[in-house]
Design a protein around this motif. Structure first.
Motif, PDB file in Angstrom:
ATOM      1  N   THR A 142       0.838  -1.207   0.000  1.00 54.63           N
ATOM      2  CA  THR A 142       0.000   0.000   0.000  1.00 54.63           C
ATOM      3  C   THR A 142       0.868   1.249   0.000  1.00 54.63           C
ATOM      4  OG1 THR A 142      -0.073  -0.062   2.394  1.00 54.63           O
ATOM      5  CG2 THR A 142      -1.950  -1.038   1.243  1.00 54.63           C
ATOM      6  N   GLY A 144       1.674   2.824   2.568  1.00 50.58           N
ATOM      7  CA  GLY A 144       1.409   3.539   3.824  1.00 50.58           C
ATOM      8  C   GLY A 144       2.287   2.982   4.936  1.00 50.58           C
ATOM      9  N   ASP A 145       2.370   3.703   6.053  1.00 52.61           N
ATOM     10  CA  ASP A 145       3.216   3.180   7.125  1.00 52.61           C
ATOM     11  C   ASP A 145       2.404   2.610   8.280  1.00 52.61           C
ATOM     12  OD1 ASP A 145       2.288   5.463   8.240  1.00 52.61           O
ATOM     13  OD2 ASP A 145       4.241   6.357   8.679  1.00 52.61           O
ATOM     14  N   SER A 247       6.902  -1.509   6.907  1.00 48.77           N
ATOM     15  CA  SER A 247       6.815  -2.253   5.644  1.00 48.77           C
ATOM     16  C   SER A 247       7.455  -3.617   5.838  1.00 48.77           C
ATOM     17  CB  SER A 247       7.512  -1.500   4.508  1.00 48.77           C
ATOM     18  OG  SER A 247       8.906  -1.507   4.730  1.00 48.77           O
ATOM     19  N   ARG A 269      10.064   2.184  11.959  1.00 47.44           N
ATOM     20  CA  ARG A 269       9.725   3.571  11.586  1.00 47.44           C
ATOM     21  C   ARG A 269      10.722   4.618  12.109  1.00 47.44           C
ATOM     22  NH1 ARG A 269       4.917   4.961  11.634  1.00 47.44           N
ATOM     23  NH2 ARG A 269       3.802   3.072  12.223  1.00 47.44           N
TER      24      ARG A 269
END
Ligand SMILES: Cc1cc2nc3c(=O)[nH]c(=O)nc-3n(C[C@H](O)[C@H](O)[C@H](O)COP(=O)(O)OP(=O)(O)OC[C@H]3O[C@@H](n4cnc5c(N)ncnc54)[C@H](O)[C@@H]3O)c2cc1C
Length: 474
Positions: A142, A144-145, A247, A269
């Protein structure tokens, strides 16, 4: 308001029989269903904004509804295959389904980007290039995180197709992609797991748009799906909590190691983002034990995606696993697929050689044992416990023929069920200690029963040989 049949009979009254494909949402005319995450990390249909009109379209496309929803009789994989491949010259094998050719090899240009031999990506690219399809529906990160980390997406350029390479052992649903199929006319190809393909083929019987617009199906062999908690578990084993994971990659190839010894990588992150790598060969059997496997997968008997135009899997055979770059198995079923593959071979685009059907079955031997013989036992247990079960091609046992095997399947079911609840206990606590503690005994017991159940197969041939030597036949 009445519950749509899939929610009532497959999700609520069933025993976790939904595999989360989302095809029911894609065919519901009133938006009475939408997909949502459940607490076990699986996607499942829930009540949507619209009102259910009891049209039963949702259960008519559900790969598990047959036998669960009253009066619902859906064709099985053999019956669907007969209509799909009617008139096509080929063979039928009870393990592989209908096929024209069985091949093994790789696509040099996409092998390193792919999970196995890169054939999934190669086929997707060629479908676009040769104009068989205008768009390919496959699975991408996606970007996104926060979860979900993967989803079905629609690609129309080679770059987009390339970004979808690799297997994502993560729940994904096709409902949103189907919305695109309805809104944007065109010829679509899709890559999907066996249960999803069965739902798509059922949907194509009652939905003209899906029948006309989805022109090619690539099937993926399947040893069972994994819940989203599988990713969280692997991240936690790598030292990253699920809140900090942004991810993941389930299939990183390791130069010089057997293809089976791939790694999982995930990213923290932190700034700068840091990557962790987990050697999958070092953490024990993640597939044969049933860890993080949805219950629906225990009631599926299609291993090779029998309803695809072409099916792809990993060549888990001694002659091929030595090559760390990965090798694909391919079952060519339809005429279009045969033409594509033969053009690719003659142009030197792909390196493929014939392989016997029995070798393909051998490469997935454990999977076949569990999903075919094991299913006969599971159906027996379900009837004994008065649980409703989906109707399958495999006949249930009427008596336990091998008590060792029966115990093995019961222990494996126990591990599968416990892994879900054990992870819920661990999830918000750093590390994996609680999970490991909860799972240690069940996993040890499963290992013991696996050894005991395979013991007769190990000693019987030797015993037979010995007896033959003592009392040779005249
Ligand atoms: C849940 C799962 C279980 C599997 N179990 C087995 C097994 O037991 N035995 C076996 O031999 N092979 C299994 N496979 C297939 C195997 O992992 C490879 O995907 C296959 O060999 C194709 O590799 P490739 O290099 O040719 O394809 P690639 O070039 O890597 O292309 C893979 C394609 O699959 C798509 N894809 C990725 N994840 C999914 C998904 N979850 N659902 C639908 N499409 C997806 C990608 O978008 C991409 O288009 C499984 C795959 C999945 C997703």
């Amino acid at each position: 308001m009445a519950n749509p049949p899939v929610i009532e009979y497959v999700v609520k009254q069933g025993d976790g029989y939904c595999s989360g494909c989302g095809v029911c949402v894609g065919v519901c005319p009133t938006q009475a269903i939408r997909m949502d995450w459940n607490e076990l990390g699986m996607l499942e249909p829930v009540q949507g904004h619209g009102e259910c009109t009891s049209c039963y379209r949702c259960s008519a496309v559900c790969p598990f509804a047959d036998g669960l929803v009253p009066n619902q009789i859906n064709p099985n994989e053999d019956e669907l295959a007969r209509t799909l491949f009617d008139g096509v010259r080929g063979h039928h094998d009870t393990a592989l389904g209908f096929y024209q050719e069985c091949l093994v090899g790789y696509a040099p240009a996409t092998r390193m980007a792919g999970s196995s031999g890169g054939m999934g990506t190669w086929l997707s690219l060629r479908l676009l290039k040769w104009g068989v399809a205008d768009k390919v529906i496959s699975v991408a990160a996606t970007g996104g995180d926060i979860p979900p980390f993967f989803r079905y997406t629609v690609s129309s350029t080679p770059e987009e197709v390339m970004s979808c390479a690799k297997s994502r052992y993560y729940p994904v649903q096709v409902a949103d992609a189907f919305q695109r199929v309805r809104q944007e006319r065109g010829r679509y190809a899709i890559i999907a797991l066996p249960c999803v393909l069965k739902a798509i083929r059922l949907a194509q019987r009652l939905d003209d748009t899906l029948r006309e617009n989805i022109v090619f199906c690539i099937g993926s062999f399947c040893g069972g799906q994994k819940t989203a908690h599988y990713l969280e578990y692997l991240a936690a084993r790598s030292g990253i909590s699920h809140d900090d994971c942004i991810s993941a990659d389930f299939r990183v190839k390791n130069e010089g190691r057997p293809a089976t010894c791939y790694s999982f990588t995930c990213t923290h992150r932190a700034t700068p983002a840091t990557e962790r790598k987990l050697d999958m060969c070092s953490i024990g059997d993640m597939w044969g034990t049933g860890l993080f496997k949805p219950n629906a997968c225990e009631y599926c008997d299609d291993i090779t995606a029998e309803l695809s135009d072409v099916s792809l899997g990993d060549a888990w055979l001694p002659e091929y696993v030595g090559d760390w770059r990965g090798t694909s198995l391919m079952i060519v079923r339809s005429d279009v697929a045969r033409q594509l593959v033969s053009a690719g071979r003659s142009q030197g685009d792909i390196e493929l050689e014939p392989i016997s059907p029995s070798q393909i079955v051998k490469s997935q031997a454990g999977n076949y044992r569990h999903r075919r013989k094991g299913l006969a036992y599971r159906l027996y247990f379900a009837v004994r416990e008065h649980r409703a079960v989906p109707r399958k091609r495999i006949q249930r046992l009427h008596i336990i023929v091998n008590p060792l095997k029966a115990r093995l399947y019961e222990e494996r079911a126990q591990v599968q069920r416990l892994s879900h609840t054990a992870w819920l206990r661990q999830r918000d606590v750093m590390g994996i200690d609680l999970f490991e503690k909860d799972m240690a005994l069940p996993l040890r017991t499963l290992k013991t029963w696996t050894r005991l159940a395979s013991f007769p197969q190990l000693i019987l041939p030797a015993l037979r040989k010995r007896l033959a030597r003592l009392w040779p036949r005249k």
